[in-house]
Scaffold this motif. Sequence first.
Motif, PDB file in Angstrom:
ATOM      1  N   GLN A  29      29.595 -24.697  26.515  1.00  0.00           N
ATOM      2  CA  GLN A  29      31.072 -24.888  26.785  1.00  0.00           C
ATOM      3  C   GLN A  29      31.329 -23.289  27.071  1.00  0.00           C
ATOM      4  O   GLN A  29      32.200 -23.367  28.080  1.00  0.00           O
ATOM      5  CB  GLN A  29      31.608 -25.284  25.672  1.00  0.00           C
ATOM      6  N   GLU A  30      31.002 -22.466  26.702  1.00  0.00           N
ATOM      7  CA  GLU A  30      31.251 -21.091  26.842  1.00  0.00           C
ATOM      8  C   GLU A  30      30.994 -20.654  28.688  1.00  0.00           C
ATOM      9  O   GLU A  30      32.015 -20.207  29.165  1.00  0.00           O
ATOM     10  CB  GLU A  30      30.530 -19.962  26.364  1.00  0.00           C
ATOM     11  N   VAL A  31      29.960 -21.182  29.206  1.00  0.00           N
ATOM     12  CA  VAL A  31      29.559 -21.001  30.467  1.00  0.00           C
ATOM     13  C   VAL A  31      30.674 -21.907  31.133  1.00  0.00           C
ATOM     14  O   VAL A  31      31.094 -21.376  32.356  1.00  0.00           O
ATOM     15  CB  VAL A  31      28.250 -21.763  30.728  1.00  0.00           C
ATOM     16  N   MET A  32      30.967 -23.010  30.860  1.00  0.00           N
ATOM     17  CA  MET A  32      31.981 -23.784  31.487  1.00  0.00           C
ATOM     18  C   MET A  32      33.425 -23.273  31.574  1.00  0.00           C
ATOM     19  O   MET A  32      33.932 -23.212  32.623  1.00  0.00           O
ATOM     20  CB  MET A  32      31.951 -25.112  31.271  1.00  0.00           C
ATOM     21  N   GLN A  33      33.677 -22.715  30.476  1.00  0.00           N
ATOM     22  CA  GLN A  33      35.048 -22.021  30.445  1.00  0.00           C
ATOM     23  C   GLN A  33      35.095 -20.597  31.152  1.00  0.00           C
ATOM     24  O   GLN A  33      36.202 -20.285  31.873  1.00  0.00           O
ATOM     25  CB  GLN A  33      35.330 -21.832  28.833  1.00  0.00           C
ATOM     26  N   HIS A  34      33.983 -20.118  31.395  1.00  0.00           N
ATOM     27  CA  HIS A  34      33.798 -18.845  32.303  1.00  0.00           C
ATOM     28  C   HIS A  34      34.182 -19.282  33.709  1.00  0.00           C
ATOM     29  O   HIS A  34      34.885 -18.679  34.230  1.00  0.00           O
ATOM     30  CB  HIS A  34      32.416 -18.254  32.202  1.00  0.00           C
ATOM     31  N   LEU A  35      33.565 -20.402  34.158  1.00  0.00           N
ATOM     32  CA  LEU A  35      33.827 -20.856  35.491  1.00  0.00           C
ATOM     33  C   LEU A  35      35.276 -21.060  35.862  1.00  0.00           C
ATOM     34  O   LEU A  35      35.781 -21.162  37.052  1.00  0.00           O
ATOM     35  CB  LEU A  35      32.900 -22.059  35.861  1.00  0.00           C
ATOM     36  N   LEU A  36      35.861 -21.556  34.739  1.00  0.00           N
ATOM     37  CA  LEU A  36      37.202 -22.079  34.998  1.00  0.00           C
ATOM     38  C   LEU A  36      38.124 -21.011  34.757  1.00  0.00           C
ATOM     39  O   LEU A  36      39.015 -20.498  35.781  1.00  0.00           O
ATOM     40  CB  LEU A  36      37.586 -23.034  33.989  1.00  0.00           C
ATOM     41  N   GLN A  37      38.007 -19.902  33.837  1.00  0.00           N
ATOM     42  CA  GLN A  37      38.851 -19.218  33.627  1.00  0.00           C
ATOM     43  C   GLN A  37      38.710 -17.711  34.405  1.00  0.00           C
ATOM     44  O   GLN A  37      39.489 -16.814  34.532  1.00  0.00           O
ATOM     45  CB  GLN A  37      38.937 -18.871  32.071  1.00  0.00           C
ATOM     46  N   LYS A  38      37.448 -17.463  34.485  1.00  0.00           N
ATOM     47  CA  LYS A  38      37.053 -15.970  35.161  1.00  0.00           C
ATOM     48  C   LYS A  38      36.806 -16.252  36.534  1.00  0.00           C
ATOM     49  O   LYS A  38      37.106 -15.576  37.389  1.00  0.00           O
ATOM     50  CB  LYS A  38      35.862 -15.401  34.385  1.00  0.00           C
ATOM     51  N   VAL A  39      35.933 -17.371  36.985  1.00  0.00           N
ATOM     52  CA  VAL A  39      35.528 -17.481  38.293  1.00  0.00           C
ATOM     53  C   VAL A  39      36.656 -18.296  39.049  1.00  0.00           C
ATOM     54  O   VAL A  39      36.896 -17.869  40.234  1.00  0.00           O
ATOM     55  CB  VAL A  39      34.473 -18.327  38.607  1.00  0.00           C
ATOM     56  N   LEU A  62      31.376 -32.590  36.275  1.00  0.00           N
ATOM     57  CA  LEU A  62      32.135 -34.017  36.233  1.00  0.00           C
ATOM     58  C   LEU A  62      32.918 -33.889  34.765  1.00  0.00           C
ATOM     59  O   LEU A  62      33.954 -34.400  34.766  1.00  0.00           O
ATOM     60  CB  LEU A  62      31.303 -35.158  36.314  1.00  0.00           C
ATOM     61  N   GLU A  63      32.398 -33.435  33.854  1.00  0.00           N
ATOM     62  CA  GLU A  63      32.952 -33.624  32.448  1.00  0.00           C
ATOM     63  C   GLU A  63      34.324 -32.640  32.600  1.00  0.00           C
ATOM     64  O   GLU A  63      35.328 -32.818  31.763  1.00  0.00           O
ATOM     65  CB  GLU A  63      32.222 -32.914  31.658  1.00  0.00           C
ATOM     66  N   GLN A  64      34.451 -31.617  33.438  1.00  0.00           N
ATOM     67  CA  GLN A  64      35.753 -31.061  33.802  1.00  0.00           C
ATOM     68  C   GLN A  64      36.560 -31.317  34.659  1.00  0.00           C
ATOM     69  O   GLN A  64      37.392 -30.992  34.952  1.00  0.00           O
ATOM     70  CB  GLN A  64      35.298 -29.548  33.972  1.00  0.00           C
ATOM     71  N   HIS A  65      36.042 -32.457  35.085  1.00  0.00           N
ATOM     72  CA  HIS A  65      36.976 -33.386  36.185  1.00  0.00           C
ATOM     73  C   HIS A  65      37.081 -32.614  37.478  1.00  0.00           C
ATOM     74  O   HIS A  65      38.267 -32.272  38.198  1.00  0.00           O
ATOM     75  CB  HIS A  65      38.522 -33.654  35.713  1.00  0.00           C
ATOM     76  N   ILE A  66      36.104 -32.122  37.882  1.00  0.00           N
ATOM     77  CA  ILE A  66      35.874 -31.184  39.013  1.00  0.00           C
ATOM     78  C   ILE A  66      35.300 -32.185  40.202  1.00  0.00           C
ATOM     79  O   ILE A  66      34.185 -32.409  40.061  1.00  0.00           O
ATOM     80  CB  ILE A  66      35.018 -29.889  38.958  1.00  0.00           C
ATOM     81  N   GLN A  67      36.054 -32.130  41.418  1.00  0.00           N
ATOM     82  CA  GLN A  67      35.009 -32.889  42.384  1.00  0.00           C
ATOM     83  C   GLN A  67      33.952 -32.079  42.919  1.00  0.00           C
ATOM     84  O   GLN A  67      34.127 -30.888  43.086  1.00  0.00           O
ATOM     85  CB  GLN A  67      36.186 -33.217  43.685  1.00  0.00           C
ATOM     86  N   THR A  68      32.859 -32.865  42.876  1.00  0.00           N
ATOM     87  CA  THR A  68      31.707 -32.387  43.131  1.00  0.00           C
ATOM     88  C   THR A  68      30.891 -33.028  44.149  1.00  0.00           C
ATOM     89  O   THR A  68      30.821 -34.297  44.158  1.00  0.00           O
ATOM     90  CB  THR A  68      30.859 -32.279  41.955  1.00  0.00           C
ATOM     91  N   VAL A  69      30.091 -32.598  45.111  1.00  0.00           N
ATOM     92  CA  VAL A  69      29.255 -33.064  46.105  1.00  0.00           C
ATOM     93  C   VAL A  69      27.787 -32.270  45.517  1.00  0.00           C
ATOM     94  O   VAL A  69      27.786 -31.458  45.651  1.00  0.00           O
ATOM     95  CB  VAL A  69      29.187 -32.891  47.379  1.00  0.00           C
ATOM     96  N   ALA A  70      26.762 -33.182  44.985  1.00  0.00           N
ATOM     97  CA  ALA A  70      25.595 -33.015  44.504  1.00  0.00           C
ATOM     98  C   ALA A  70      24.298 -33.042  45.688  1.00  0.00           C
ATOM     99  O   ALA A  70      24.360 -33.961  46.276  1.00  0.00           O
ATOM    100  CB  ALA A  70      25.144 -33.990  43.395  1.00  0.00           C
ATOM    101  N   VAL A  71      23.921 -31.713  46.014  1.00  0.00           N
ATOM    102  CA  VAL A  71      23.041 -31.680  47.168  1.00  0.00           C
ATOM    103  C   VAL A  71      21.586 -31.173  46.683  1.00  0.00           C
ATOM    104  O   VAL A  71      21.223 -30.420  46.019  1.00  0.00           O
ATOM    105  CB  VAL A  71      23.242 -30.295  47.953  1.00  0.00           C
ATOM    106  N   GLU A  72      20.702 -32.433  46.942  1.00  0.00           N
ATOM    107  CA  GLU A  72      19.253 -32.463  46.372  1.00  0.00           C
ATOM    108  C   GLU A  72      18.316 -32.847  47.497  1.00  0.00           C
ATOM    109  O   GLU A  72      18.360 -34.209  47.537  1.00  0.00           O
ATOM    110  CB  GLU A  72      19.186 -33.059  44.961  1.00  0.00           C
ATOM    111  N   LEU A 216      28.603 -10.133  37.150  1.00  0.00           N
ATOM    112  CA  LEU A 216      27.442 -10.627  36.379  1.00  0.00           C
ATOM    113  C   LEU A 216      28.246 -10.816  34.880  1.00  0.00           C
ATOM    114  O   LEU A 216      28.845  -9.987  34.518  1.00  0.00           O
ATOM    115  CB  LEU A 216      26.569  -9.791  36.282  1.00  0.00           C
ATOM    116  N   ALA A 217      28.025 -12.065  34.203  1.00  0.00           N
ATOM    117  CA  ALA A 217      28.236 -12.434  32.816  1.00  0.00           C
ATOM    118  C   ALA A 217      27.223 -13.239  32.277  1.00  0.00           C
ATOM    119  O   ALA A 217      26.323 -13.778  32.921  1.00  0.00           O
ATOM    120  CB  ALA A 217      29.618 -13.227  32.718  1.00  0.00           C
ATOM    121  N   SER A 218      26.967 -12.946  30.904  1.00  0.00           N
ATOM    122  CA  SER A 218      25.831 -13.713  30.216  1.00  0.00           C
ATOM    123  C   SER A 218      26.257 -14.127  28.780  1.00  0.00           C
ATOM    124  O   SER A 218      26.905 -13.644  28.201  1.00  0.00           O
ATOM    125  CB  SER A 218      24.541 -12.813  30.091  1.00  0.00           C
ATOM    126  N   TYR A 219      25.613 -15.238  28.617  1.00  0.00           N
ATOM    127  CA  TYR A 219      25.881 -15.933  27.206  1.00  0.00           C
ATOM    128  C   TYR A 219      24.836 -16.510  26.685  1.00  0.00           C
ATOM    129  O   TYR A 219      23.606 -16.769  27.475  1.00  0.00           O
ATOM    130  CB  TYR A 219      26.913 -17.191  27.538  1.00  0.00           C
TER     131      TYR A 219
END
Length: 282
Positions: A29-39, A62-72, A216-219
Amino acid sequence: MEKVIVMNSTERFSGRSQQYVQYRPSYSQEVMQHLLQKVGITGSDLVADIGAGTGLFTEKLLEQHIQTVAVEPNDDMRNALIEHLQTHLTENSLNEQQLRISGGSAENTQIEQLLSVSDGSAEQTKLAGHSVNYIVCAQAFHWFDAELARAEFKRILKPDGQVVLLWNQRDVGASAFMNDYEQLFLKYGKQYVEVKHKHISQAYLKPFYGGYEPQLASYQYSQQLDRAALFGRIQSSSFSLEETDARYDEYIAHIAQIFAKHEQNGVVNMLYRTDIYWGQML
């Protein structure tokens, strides 16, 4: 920037998708919060998860309700993503295969509209030009042709869009178990030295970002594995030996020895450091 790819990276994970879904680590969850709050990713952004694999990180978006296109590009991995995340899939998916859309509550319908899937690659995503706000590559960038991916990322990013590259790095020196785990792959891993991504750094990524070092950030993160899960986690790796290899029985016995040596209360503790690199592409 040197290329890390040493074989057809698109096919390296064929046949490993189920182990990948079941045994690969998630993201804290720390990683996801970093993407929302810092990135700065928000619910109004469109994020391209490139090299999405079986959708482990896609699900976190998706759990953060972010519209996503998955490319694989790998069929096996992409099909596993679709099966795993089918309740999130939207009818206007970019993938041409027939997708089953689950019905249900209004909440489920809202989630379904967040995801679409493309069978493109990092070098040719099949996405429209200047269409995404952020690109995220979780545990994938080291498989890309960096020069071609850079050109494609610049093509599909909106002005001021950012690229986020992240890895769950095994923290090799953190414990005796982690050291023995590393030695296992140094001894048996198929092309392990060539494909591992321990050498990636801000300086290494500088050319990809256009001549400046990304932030760069690390968790810290950990994963407890019983004996069966340890075997599954190992078999999910692209460089793990297959049953057809002449050393396979020896390899399996070595894994069992490592587990017996280090288990406590029936589990071993896999320790990770999640590294997040991010910035605009110049």
